[in-house]
Design an enzyme around this catalytic site. Structure first.
Site, PDB file in Angstrom:
ATOM      1  N   TYR A 131      -2.499  -0.179  10.772  1.00 33.93           N
ATOM      2  CA  TYR A 131      -2.492  -0.565   9.359  1.00 33.93           C
ATOM      3  C   TYR A 131      -1.233  -0.073   8.655  1.00 33.93           C
ATOM      4  CZ  TYR A 131      -4.067  -0.885   4.483  1.00 33.93           C
ATOM      5  OH  TYR A 131      -4.169  -1.180   3.131  1.00 33.93           O
ATOM      6  N   SER A 173       0.843  -1.195   0.000  1.00 35.12           N
ATOM      7  CA  SER A 173       0.000   0.000   0.000  1.00 35.12           C
ATOM      8  C   SER A 173       0.875   1.241   0.000  1.00 35.12           C
ATOM      9  CB  SER A 173      -0.897   0.022   1.245  1.00 35.12           C
ATOM     10  OG  SER A 173      -1.559   1.271   1.368  1.00 35.12           O
TER      11      SER A 173
END
Length: 706
Positions: free
Chosen positions: A596, A583
């Site tokens: 995260y 990501s």
């Protein structure tokens, strides 16, 4: 012999009078109907095997006169799935007039090009080599099949005598000869010399039967094959135990599968020394009866008799000298033991080629075995794709059935080596191979994409399948996985995918998914760690459970999948690819993202570490960094979208536009964009790249790696 339909026990009677009545008057439609019924029963013929035809009157488009036309399965077709577009249509009179220009058996291959001058329907399929075999016989409907029961008699040492006695002279006999124009003339000569016969047995090859209507041909075919099968059944055991009796015991079913899982990747590596191969494993009872028998060592080296069997299974199988239940965990020692066996097989194949080749023979092909037998465990087959590997296994089971039947009534005889070579390296077969489409970029590759029942994972799986790979679909949600499986079956067919329920935090699930890949395809060599979830909370709101879940799925899951896959890749020793879907958040700091974002950063650095370690094994590890892929993604469930919207002071509905506007390209990112990036890394143009990060985020300057 006339057999009532209810008395058939060795073949399937599938004719539906109501369905046939709907097709009455359309001989071509009835041909297709009959063909599909015959092809639906593997006891009658296998995939792509045999051919069927009909002769009917049609209007000549040039003269308007009624002419006789023969419709026959075209080159490379399959009668079980035959449609009108798969038929070749030829003027019968023109086809038969080719006898006037035939120069003899030494020149018969040149006749194939002349078939094109006989074409009636210019849109029809290319005529096959068997066209004259049907054309010179006068019957309206003809079936040429390769039923195991008939070939068992055709391949028996005294098959001609058995045929004459069994059928009382109503079935003719033509000795083995390569299919072609001359064999067509021999069939006609056999009929002329034996008027009134109902069929012809081709030595070592197959069966011709016929009728004046589609139904008469269908019934004649079933009755003859039924009689052959019944004769074999009555003779099993009369000469002694089948295949000389049982020599060893099979392992239990689960133990057989465990041995296959341990061994298949090693075999795949050996068989992929020239071209990456896809595998198939079966422990069918018929295989085990043969591999466990006293006669295995005598019969297996003989090879097959029917050309259709031989072309798909090669000159002979490789029989492994491994004990059924032995420990296969020492990979290095096992490879050292197997290396001489594969070298000997390749040497045998090279000697076969060099001994039998002609001045104009095509170059030698892959010398690795197609069929590998493991006594007490089962059979492995390896080929360019799953369907070809599966069909090779089906054909070798046919060959086992033939050997079993021939040995029961006489003595099995295989195709002589020179005749086998003349078929395998036939210039017409080579031309057919050259006409086949070139392999796709991912042909021969086995891909396991975690979380591939939806969103980004499914888009990647579809892209890889479209580019030639076979894929292991998986998901935690069994219902969602089943739906994805059905979608892939409709899109790509049953041979392109397998499924496995997979929670990447559970070791037993990971082992199960890898085993499923090995049993279905022979190994694994393309991993995409895509499974993930997201939790967006402030530091104050983040719980220990949230933290553990993120790290278990994203970091530990990526590591465990990679660890399991690498073990298989090292067994195969043909390299591999690992792509980690990370990501932009691995590089870009933002609010409400401690768990995260840090887990994504760990995923990225773990990718670098893996790339550094695995390069020596030709296993490449690369990263794709998406951002804001909202479409069909589970990542937006569970409050993540609400959390991100809250962090940015906008509504959930405004998120897609918000994410697009903050990119340099002002683009919304879709699952297909991530799939395309994964393909770019694995499709062959970047084979010397590892440790890279590919951003697919529309351009986020803060996420630039360099």
């Amino acid at each position: 012999m006339s057999v009532n339909t209810i008395d058939f026990k060795h073949v399937s009677y599938l004719w539906d009078d109501a369905k046939a009545a709907e097709l009455a008057g359309d001989e071509v439609a009835l041909l297709i109907y009959r063909s599909n019924l015959l092809g639906a029963d593997l006891r009658l013929t296998n995939y792509g095997g045999g051919n069927t035809s009909c002769k009917a009157m049609a209007k000549d488009p040039l003269t308007g006169e009624e002419v006789e036309v023969m419709w026959i399965k075209g080159s490379g077709g399959d009668i079980g799935t035959l449609k009108k577009s798969g038929l070749a249509a030829l003027y019968v009179d023109r086809l038969r007039s080719l006898k006037n220009v035939y120069r003899g058996i030494e020149h018969e291959d040149e006749m194939v090009e002349l078939f094109n001058h006989c074409i009636y329907d210019l849109a029809s399929k290319a005529p096959s080599i068997d066209t004259p075999l049907h054309g010179f016989l006068p019957f309206k409907h003809i079936d040429h099949l390769h039923p195991d029961a008939a070939i068992a008699i055709a391949a028996a040492k005294d098959g001609k005598k058995i045929t004459e006695e069994l059928f009382g002279g109503t079935i003719g006999w033509v000795e083995w000869q390569k299919p072609g124009f001359d064999l067509g003339l021999q069939l006609k000569q056999c009929l002329d010399e034996n008027p009134g016969i109902r069929g012809i047995m081709l030595g070592s090859h197959g069966l011709f039967t016929w009728g004046d209507t589609a139904y008469e041909s269908y019934m004649n075919t079933l009755e003859v094959i039924e009689q052959c099968a019944e004769y074999l059944e009555q003779n099993y055991g009369k000469k002694g135990p089948v295949f000389g009796g049982q020599k060893i015991e099979s392992l239990e079913a689960e133990a057989r599968k465990a041995q296959a899982v341990a061994l298949a990747p090693i075999l795949r590596g050996f068989c992929s020394s020239k071209t990456k191969m896809i595998g198939h494993f079966t422990d069918d009872a018929r295989v085990l009866e043969f591999t466990n028998s006293n006669d295995l060592g005598r019969l297996a080296p003989l090879g097959t008799s029917c050309p259709d069997h031989f072309l798909r299974t090669k000159i002979s199988p490789l029989v492994l000298e491994l004990e059924a239940g032995e420990d296969l965990s020492d990979v290095a020692a096992l490879k050292a033991r197997l290396t001489p066996a594969f070298e000997a097989y390749r040497k045998m194949y090279e000697d076969y080629y060099n001994t039998c080749k002609h001045p104009n023979s095509p170059a030698i092909r892959d010398a690795n075995p197609v069929v590998i037998l493991y006594p007490g465990v089962g059979m492995f087959t390896f080929a360019k794709d799953k369907q070809t590997a599966r069909v090779a296994a089906e054909f070798y089971i046919n060959a086992i059935n033939v050997m079993k039947g021939a040995e029961a009534i006489s003595e099995y005889t295989s195709l002589p080596r020179q005749e086998a070579f003349n078929i395998e390296y036939w210039l017409l077969e080579e031309a057919k191979l050259q006409r086949m489409p070139k392999p796709k970029a991912l042909s021969g590759r086995i891909a396991l994409i975690t979380g591939s029942a939806g969103g980004i994972g499914k888009a990647i799986a579809k892209k890889f399948a479209e580019e030639g790979a076979v894929v292991v679909l998986n998901d935690m949600n069994a219902e969602r996985l089943a739906e994805a499986g059905e979608e892939f079956k409709k899109l790509f067919g049953k041979d392109i995918y397998t499924t496995a329920v997979l929670d990447v935090t559970k070791g037993e699930d990971i082992a199960g998914a890898v085993a499923a890949s090995i049993l279905a395809f022979g190994g694994v060599d393309l991993i995409v760690n895509n499974a993930g979830l997201s939790i967006s909370k402030t530091i104050a709101d983040h719980t220990e459970k949230d933290w553990d879940l993120l790290y278990d799925v994203l970091v530990k899951g990526q590591f465990m999948i990679t660890q399991a896959a690498v073990a298989v890749m090292k067994k195969q020793d043909i390299g591999g690819d690992i792509i980690n879907i990370v990501s932009k958040n691995a590089l870009v700091s933002g609010p409400n993202n401690a768990g995260y974002g840090s887990a994504k950063a760990a995923q990225m650095h773990l990718s670098r570490l893996n790339a550094a370690e695995l390069g020596v094994d030709k296993i490449r590890v690369n990263v794709v960094n998406p951002d804001a892929v909202i479409s069909d993604s589970n990542i937006w469930a569970g409050g993540w979208a609400e959390g991100r919207a809250k962090a940015y002071g906008i509504t959930v509905a405004e998120l897609p536009a918000y994410y697009a506007k903050r990119t340099l390209l002002n683009e919304i990112i879709l699952p297909d964009d991530i799939a395309n990036a994964c393909f770019a890394l694995t499709g062959g143009l970047l084979n010397k790249s590892t440790g890279n990060v590919v951003n697919v985020d529309g351009g986020v300057a803060a996420g630039f790696v360099r």
